[in-house]
Design a protein around this motif. Structure first.
Motif, short mmCIF file in Angstrom:
data_model
loop_
_atom_site.label_atom_id
_atom_site.label_comp_id
_atom_site.label_asym_id
_atom_site.label_seq_id
_atom_site.Cartn_x
_atom_site.Cartn_y
_atom_site.Cartn_z
N UNK A 184 42.08 57.79 11.87
CA UNK A 184 43.03 59.13 12.07
C UNK A 184 44.46 59.04 11.75
N UNK A 185 44.90 57.81 11.39
CA UNK A 185 46.30 57.60 10.93
C UNK A 185 46.33 58.02 9.38
N UNK A 186 45.30 58.11 8.82
CA UNK A 186 45.25 58.58 7.37
C UNK A 186 45.44 60.00 7.25
N UNK A 187 46.53 60.46 6.89
CA UNK A 187 46.40 61.88 6.65
C UNK A 187 45.97 62.55 5.07
N UNK A 188 44.96 62.86 5.40
CA UNK A 188 44.29 63.30 3.83
C UNK A 188 44.31 64.86 3.55
N UNK A 189 44.93 65.45 2.78
CA UNK A 189 45.05 67.05 2.83
C UNK A 189 44.57 67.40 1.51
N UNK A 190 44.32 68.65 1.41
CA UNK A 190 43.99 69.37 0.39
C UNK A 190 45.10 70.30 -0.41
N UNK A 191 45.24 69.97 -1.62
CA UNK A 191 46.34 70.60 -2.45
C UNK A 191 45.92 71.12 -3.74
N UNK A 192 46.80 71.99 -4.11
CA UNK A 192 46.44 72.58 -5.43
C UNK A 192 47.38 71.99 -6.71
N UNK A 193 46.81 71.51 -7.48
CA UNK A 193 47.58 71.08 -8.85
C UNK A 193 48.50 72.24 -9.68
N UNK A 194 49.49 72.00 -9.51
CA UNK A 194 50.26 73.04 -10.11
C UNK A 194 50.75 72.44 -11.62
N UNK A 195 51.10 71.40 -11.70
CA UNK A 195 51.27 70.87 -13.10
C UNK A 195 50.67 69.46 -13.21
N UNK A 196 50.22 69.42 -14.57
CA UNK A 196 49.48 68.05 -15.02
C UNK A 196 49.97 67.61 -16.26
N UNK A 197 50.39 66.55 -16.79
CA UNK A 197 50.94 66.21 -17.69
C UNK A 197 50.67 64.65 -18.07
N UNK A 198 50.68 64.29 -19.53
CA UNK A 198 50.31 62.81 -19.69
C UNK A 198 51.44 62.05 -19.22
N UNK A 199 51.17 60.83 -18.79
CA UNK A 199 52.21 59.76 -18.40
C UNK A 199 52.12 58.63 -19.42
N UNK A 200 52.62 58.73 -20.74
CA UNK A 200 52.45 57.56 -21.78
C UNK A 200 53.04 56.36 -21.12
N UNK A 252 44.33 67.97 -18.49
CA UNK A 252 45.63 68.55 -17.70
C UNK A 252 45.21 70.26 -17.84
N UNK A 253 44.38 70.65 -18.72
CA UNK A 253 44.30 72.25 -18.77
C UNK A 253 43.48 72.70 -17.61
N UNK A 254 42.29 71.72 -17.16
CA UNK A 254 41.35 71.96 -16.15
C UNK A 254 41.73 71.71 -14.99
N UNK A 255 42.83 70.67 -14.89
CA UNK A 255 43.29 70.19 -13.48
C UNK A 255 44.41 71.53 -12.93
N UNK A 256 45.06 71.90 -13.80
CA UNK A 256 46.02 72.94 -13.28
C UNK A 256 45.33 74.09 -12.33
N UNK A 257 45.85 74.32 -11.32
CA UNK A 257 45.03 75.42 -10.45
C UNK A 257 43.89 74.95 -9.67
N UNK A 258 43.23 73.69 -9.67
CA UNK A 258 42.18 73.27 -9.28
C UNK A 258 42.60 72.48 -7.71
#
Length: 119
Positions: A17-33, A65-71
Motif C-alpha cells: 500500500x505504500x507504493x503509489x501506482x497511478x495511471x497517466x497520459x503521455x504528453x511528450x516522448x522524445x529520444x534520450x541520446x 515516440x509517435x505511438x506513445x504520445x496520447x497513450x
C-alpha cells in the motif's frame, strides 16, 4: 537493474500500500541520446492532484515516440526523483519483459481517468 525473482521474500500488504501506482497520459516522448542504454524522455500527465511528471524509460525496442504520445501508462509516483545523466526522472514508468527481455509498457486496455490509483 535488479529484478525480483520468483523466490522473493514475502512482504506485508501494508508495504504494498505504500507504493503509489497511478495511471497517466503521455504528453511528450522524445529520444534520450545521453542515456547509457537507449531510452525515451517522457512527460506524463497524472491529473490535477499530481500534475505533470517526467520519466526516463528504456522502451525503445517495442515503442515509438509517435505511438506513445496520447497513450496511458502506469507509473510509481512516490519514489524520490532520480538523476539519469542530465535528466531528472520523477516517476518510474512500469513495464514487463517481452519474450526477448525488452520492455513492454503496462497500460490499461481501455481508457480510464488519469490519476487513478492501482489497487
Amino acid at each position: 537493474m535488479d529484478h525480483a525473482s520468483a523466490g522473493s521474500a514475502p512482504i506485508a500488504f501494508e508495504d504494498f500500500l505504500k507504493v503509489d501506482i497511478r495511471v497517466g497520459r503521455i504528453v511528450t516522448a522524445e529520444p534520450f541520446p545521453q542515456a547509457r542504454k537507449p531510452a525515451f524522455k517522457l512527460t506524463i500527465d497524472f491529473g490535477p492532484e499530481i500534475g505533470l511528471k517526467r520519466s526516463s524509460a528504456q522502451i525503445t525496442v517495442n515503442h515509438t515516440p509517435e505511438e506513445l504520445v496520447g497513450s496511458q501508462v502506469l507509473a510509481v509516483v512516490n519514489f524520490p526523483p532520480r538523476q539519469i545523466g542530465p535528466f531528472m526522472s520523477e516517476v518510474l514508468t512500469l513495464g514487463v519483459p517481452d519474450a526477448n527481455g525488452d520492455v513492454m509498457l503496462i497500460r490499461p486496455d481501455r481508457e480510464v481517468p488519469i490519476g487513478g490509483r492501482l489497487y
